[in-house]
Design an enzyme around this catalytic site. Structure first.
Site, PDB file in Angstrom:
ATOM      1  N   HIS A 107      -9.318  -9.588   0.187  1.00  0.00           N
ATOM      2  CA  HIS A 107      -8.783  -9.334   1.949  1.00  0.00           C
ATOM      3  C   HIS A 107     -10.103 -10.536   2.140  1.00  0.00           C
ATOM      4  O   HIS A 107     -11.485 -10.539   2.765  1.00  0.00           O
ATOM      5  CB  HIS A 107      -8.622  -8.122   1.863  1.00  0.00           C
ATOM      6  N   ASN A 116      -7.014   0.879  -2.079  1.00  0.00           N
ATOM      7  CA  ASN A 116      -7.229   1.478  -1.046  1.00  0.00           C
ATOM      8  C   ASN A 116      -6.512   3.216  -1.012  1.00  0.00           C
ATOM      9  O   ASN A 116      -5.879   3.477   0.106  1.00  0.00           O
ATOM     10  CB  ASN A 116      -7.554   0.701  -0.317  1.00  0.00           C
ATOM     11  N   HIS A 129       0.789  -1.071  -0.161  1.00  0.00           N
ATOM     12  CA  HIS A 129       0.152  -0.116   0.240  1.00  0.00           C
ATOM     13  C   HIS A 129       1.028   0.828  -0.204  1.00  0.00           C
ATOM     14  O   HIS A 129       1.673   1.159   1.621  1.00  0.00           O
ATOM     15  CB  HIS A 129      -0.552   0.103   0.875  1.00  0.00           C
ATOM     16  N   PHE A 130       0.933   1.993  -1.031  1.00  0.00           N
ATOM     17  CA  PHE A 130       1.988   2.909  -1.393  1.00  0.00           C
ATOM     18  C   PHE A 130       1.378   4.212  -0.824  1.00  0.00           C
ATOM     19  O   PHE A 130       1.780   5.424  -1.007  1.00  0.00           O
ATOM     20  CB  PHE A 130       2.956   3.046  -2.686  1.00  0.00           C
ATOM     21  N   ARG A 131      -0.176   4.465  -0.691  1.00  0.00           N
ATOM     22  CA  ARG A 131      -0.971   5.478  -0.357  1.00  0.00           C
ATOM     23  C   ARG A 131      -0.900   7.005  -1.492  1.00  0.00           C
ATOM     24  O   ARG A 131      -1.815   7.514  -0.879  1.00  0.00           O
ATOM     25  CB  ARG A 131      -0.325   5.752   1.034  1.00  0.00           C
ATOM     26  N   HIS A 182      -2.749 -12.984   1.701  1.00  0.00           N
ATOM     27  CA  HIS A 182      -2.222 -12.437   3.231  1.00  0.00           C
ATOM     28  C   HIS A 182      -2.715 -13.637   3.927  1.00  0.00           C
ATOM     29  O   HIS A 182      -3.552 -13.169   5.380  1.00  0.00           O
ATOM     30  CB  HIS A 182      -2.497 -11.000   4.003  1.00  0.00           C
ATOM     31  N   HIS A 219       1.723   3.569   8.103  1.00  0.00           N
ATOM     32  CA  HIS A 219       1.239   4.155   8.758  1.00  0.00           C
ATOM     33  C   HIS A 219       1.644   5.382  10.318  1.00  0.00           C
ATOM     34  O   HIS A 219       2.973   4.860  10.339  1.00  0.00           O
ATOM     35  CB  HIS A 219      -0.157   3.477   9.745  1.00  0.00           C
ATOM     36  N   ASP A 224       2.064  -7.062   2.743  1.00  0.00           N
ATOM     37  CA  ASP A 224       1.290  -6.109   2.388  1.00  0.00           C
ATOM     38  C   ASP A 224       1.809  -4.685   3.602  1.00  0.00           C
ATOM     39  O   ASP A 224       0.652  -4.446   4.435  1.00  0.00           O
ATOM     40  CB  ASP A 224       0.303  -7.056   4.004  1.00  0.00           C
TER      41      ASP A 224
HETATM   42  O1  DOR Z   1      -3.596  -4.260   8.488  1.00  0.00           O
HETATM   43  C1  DOR Z   1      -3.916  -3.802   6.920  1.00  0.00           C
HETATM   44  N1  DOR Z   1      -3.768  -2.516   6.960  1.00  0.00           N
HETATM   45  N2  DOR Z   1      -4.848  -4.145   6.397  1.00  0.00           N
HETATM   46  C2  DOR Z   1      -5.531  -4.087   5.602  1.00  0.00           C
HETATM   47  O2  DOR Z   1      -6.262  -5.388   5.066  1.00  0.00           O
HETATM   48  C3  DOR Z   1      -5.173  -2.635   4.940  1.00  0.00           C
HETATM   49  C4  DOR Z   1      -4.063  -2.607   5.591  1.00  0.00           C
HETATM   50  C5  DOR Z   1      -3.688  -0.869   5.133  1.00  0.00           C
HETATM   51  O3  DOR Z   1      -4.143  -0.107   4.209  1.00  0.00           O
HETATM   52  O4  DOR Z   1      -3.520   0.110   5.830  1.00  0.00           O
END
Ligand code: DOR
Length: 441
Positions: A179, A95, A63-65, A234, A310, A306
């Site tokens: 997921h 996402n 997830h590179f946001r 995962h 954050h 994964d």
């Molecule tokens: O812990 C998680 N963080 N599981 C996910 O499915 C999404 C990911 C996130 O995008 O932070």
């Protein structure tokens, strides 16, 4: 891709489970052109004595946001973390904000990645309850369709049976990645546990084994009914491993697991708190042991991270408000080299799970093997060099790792994309960028 790069007298990890051997390897114009003995070497020559050459690692879940959440990470910083960890290709999740749920959003991600990413890139398309037909607009542009069957970070969720059937029955050849957490069970657990004052160590109760197992079973049933390629993201439970083992391997259903689930167990919540919180959760040690057994016997096809950055401020919030997820793209290879150094697996298996496996699962032809004709994406590692992992040394914008303080044996010393070094001894090189991955669906 011009130029030539030759590794001399290096330990080469070959494909197909064969044991490593000492030899030379030459990359010319982006492709591997000789393996074994290189009689004619032009261009740069690297003395590989004492070092080991693996195919560049493919991380099939990050997830590179970007766009929208770039205070945590962006495609550039995430890809730098990847390259410094020996990862030469990544598949990125939808996402973001806005989520990647239509053709315009996919094209936008490609435009953002081109000329900025320091590893090769591919993107998932996000499923919504109503966009099943849209996959036909992005075939060839995306690696897979991501279905959040249970809610996690972000807004994406498809748990309604009719909507799931619409996606699985679309007739597309694009694989579906799930997921797998059951939303109904998750809500029931939340209601059941709501009177208790929970802390992060309760996370595996809220997202319990049944939550994962129900969803995985449901996804497998859908894949079988519609004969649609399914990848279970995962895997976190012994129970899911057993389900897939009993089912047998037929290429229709594949799966992955993560280093977090192998190296941590639920006792680590007391030390790491919400840093360890993720979905699905880290569980009791016997699940980790079963996941490792699943990798070793071939039930599980590959590994991913994964990588879900954050900020530490966000993670410092109390349980219930802290977001789920932890970074990992930079530590995947060092951790698995460490595991092999300690006899938990072989170097050949590391290459299988981190390189060849994800290339096969996602149809990345030309990737994942040190073989003539394959792309010259490689990582040179010093299997004996130990390093203590520290938050401040991480390249991810979030600047932390759940493995802070761990001393791991096995360090990438050079990462090359199509024969061009992008990182040398931890130092990012100028003007070397990744390309859009091509999927053989
Ligand atoms: O812990 C998680 N963080 N599981 C996910 O499915 C999404 C990911 C996130 O995008 O932070």
């Amino acid at each position: 891709m011009s130029g030539s790069l030759t590794f001399r007298e290096v330990e080469i990890v070959p494909p197909g489970g064969a044991p490593p051997y000492i030899g030379d390897l030459r990359i010319e114009d982006g492709l591997i052109t000789a393996v074994g003995l290189v009689d004619r070497a032009a261009g740069e020559i690297i003395d590989g004595r004492g070092l080991t050459l693996l195919p560049g690692v493919i991380d099939p879940q990050v997830h590179f946001r970007e766009p929208g959440l770039t205070h945590k990470e962006d495609l550039e910083t995430g890809s730098i973390a990847a390259a410094r960890g020996g990862v030469t290709s990544f598949l990125e999740m939808p996402n973001t904000s806005p989520p990647t749920i239509d053709r315009a959003a996919v094209l936008d991600k490609h435009a953002r990645a081109t000329g900025r990413c320091r590893a090769h890139f591919g993107f998932f398309f996000g499923a919504t309850p109503t966009n099943a037909a849209a996959i036909d607009d992005v075939t060839g542009l995306v690696c897979g369709l991501k279905v959040f069957m249970g809610s996690s970070t972000g807004t994406l969720l498809v748990d309604d049976q009719a909507a799931l059937e619409a996606h699985f029955g679309q007739g597309s050849r694009v694989p579906i990645a799930v997921h797998a957490e059951d939303e109904t069970r998750l809500r029931q657990n939340k209601a059941r546990l709501s009177a208790l004052s929970l802390d992060v160590s309760s996370h595996p109760l809220l997202r319990d084994v049944e939550t994962a197992l129900l969803a995985t079973r449901r996804a497998v049933a859908l894949a079988e009914r519609f004969q649609r390629r399914l990848h279970v993201l995962h895997l976190s439970t012994a129970d899911e491993v057993e389900l897939l083992r009993q089912r047998g391997r037929d290429g229709l259903v594949t799966s992955e697991t993560l280093p977090q689930f192998l190296f941590f167990d639920s006792r680590d919540y007391f030390r790491l708190g919400t840093r360890l919180q993720m979905n699905p959760p880290v569980r009791e040690a016997h699940h980790g042991e079963a996941l490792m057994a699943g990798l070793l016997d071939g039930t599980i096809d590959c590994m991913a991270t994964d990588h879900a950055p954050h900020t530490l401020d966000e993670k410092a919030r109390p349980y219930g408000e802290a977001p789920s997820g932890m970074p990992g793209v930079e530590t995947l290879l060092p951790l698995m080299l460490h595991a092999s150094a300690h006899g938990h697996c072989s170097l050949t298996q590391v290459a299988l799970w981190l390189c060849e496996g994800p290339a096969r699962v996602w149809g990345l032809s030309g990737k994942g093997r040190l073989e003539v004709g394959y792309d010259g994406d490689v990582v040179l590692v010093d299997r004996r060099r130990a390093r203590t992992l520290r938050d401040e040394d991480m390249s991810s914008r979030c600047r932390w790792t759940p493995f802070a303080g761990w001393t791991v044996v096995g360090t990438p010393v050079l990462t090359a994309l199509r024969g061009r070094p992008v990182v040398r001894d931890g130092v990012l090189q100028e003007a070397v960028f990744g390309e859009a991955l091509i999927f053989d669906h």
